[in-house]
Motif scaffolding. Structure first.
Motif, PDB file in Angstrom:
ATOM      1  N   ASP A   1     101.175  14.398 -13.440  1.00 47.22           N
ATOM      2  CA  ASP A   1     101.090  12.895 -13.866  1.00 47.22           C
ATOM      3  C   ASP A   1      99.949  12.177 -13.820  1.00 47.22           C
TER       4      ASP A   1
ATOM      5  N   THR B   1      96.424   6.944 -11.114  1.00 46.51           N
ATOM      6  CA  THR B   1      96.927   7.810 -10.128  1.00 46.51           C
ATOM      7  C   THR B   1      97.027   9.178 -10.857  1.00 46.51           C
ATOM      8  N   VAL B   2      96.569  10.126  -9.866  1.00 49.00           N
ATOM      9  CA  VAL B   2      96.610  11.561 -10.429  1.00 49.00           C
ATOM     10  C   VAL B   2      97.527  12.350  -9.724  1.00 49.00           C
ATOM     11  N   GLU B   3      98.726  13.092 -10.064  1.00 45.84           N
ATOM     12  CA  GLU B   3      99.522  13.675  -9.153  1.00 45.84           C
ATOM     13  C   GLU B   3      99.489  15.356  -9.665  1.00 45.84           C
TER      14      GLU B   3
ATOM     15  N   ALA C   1     100.193   9.731  -4.748  1.00 46.24           N
ATOM     16  CA  ALA C   1      99.226  10.409  -5.687  1.00 46.24           C
ATOM     17  C   ALA C   1      98.287  11.187  -5.054  1.00 46.24           C
TER      18      ALA C   1
ATOM     19  N   ASN D   1      93.749   8.451  -6.353  1.00 44.16           N
ATOM     20  CA  ASN D   1      93.759   7.164  -6.819  1.00 44.16           C
ATOM     21  C   ASN D   1      92.330   6.578  -7.331  1.00 44.16           C
TER      22      ASN D   1
END
Length: 179
Positions: free
Chosen positions: A85, A103-105, A114, A117
């Motif tokens: 995501d 944000t990178v998940e 996350a 950020n």
């Protein structure tokens, strides 16, 4: 396979001002913090400039590389196929400055929240779209590499082998008949 750099993220010039104002608001909430405002702005200006100078985000063919930090510098390398995501968040102060937090998940990350950020990426919608597009291209290449050959491809390969065998037989026969 090479891993060429596709795109680098750039950060808004007013990102430092956003951090200064956000910090000032937090400090001014407490009575003890109000005198600290006199120290906050000179130190904050220096710290935010240094921090932003150390920030970078690069998209390559296979991964997203994020570097940041002031005293302790960190580099996170995220394989694109692990990204689950990429959310955009914009609070009221961010909206005032025209900033977003990206944000990178990832799959398999531990803890909540996350993994990465990134605040203040210029044209954040385009950057996120490029990361997701590159992720899709990588996934397609991996699927094509792991798929077994189709029946048509096997027929063509067999016909090519038969043709090559017949040509060799023909060459042997023509060389024997001319002798």
């Amino acid at each position: 396979m090479s891993d060429k750099k596709q795109v680098s993220a750039h950060f808004h010039t007013n990102l430092g001002l956003y951090w200064l104002v956000s910090g000032a608001l937090l400090i001014s909430v407490s009575v003890i913090g109000i005198p600290l405002l006199l120290l906050w702005f000179p130190l904050g200006i220096w710290a935010t400039r240094r921090y932003i100078a150390n920030m970078s985000a690069e998209l390559t063919e296979q991964k997203l590389i994020v570097r940041k930090g002031l005293l302790t510098r960190t580099e996170n390398t995220i394989p694109l196929d692990k990204i689950t995501d990429m959310a955009l968040i914009q609070g009221p102060i961010m909206r005032l400055f025209g900033l977003h937090k990206l944000t990178v998940e990832t799959a398999g990350q531990s803890g909540t929240g996350a993994l990465i950020n990134l605040v203040g990426v210029v044209d954040v919608y385009h950057f996120r779209e490029q990361v997701l597009t590159q992720k899709s291209l990588l996934n397609q290449r991996q699927e094509n590499a792991t798929q077994p050959p189709t029946l048509d491809a096997l027929f063509v390969e067999n016909l090519q082998q038969i043709n090559a065998t017949l040509l060799r037989i023909e060459q042997v026969l023509t060389s024997h008949s001319s002798q």
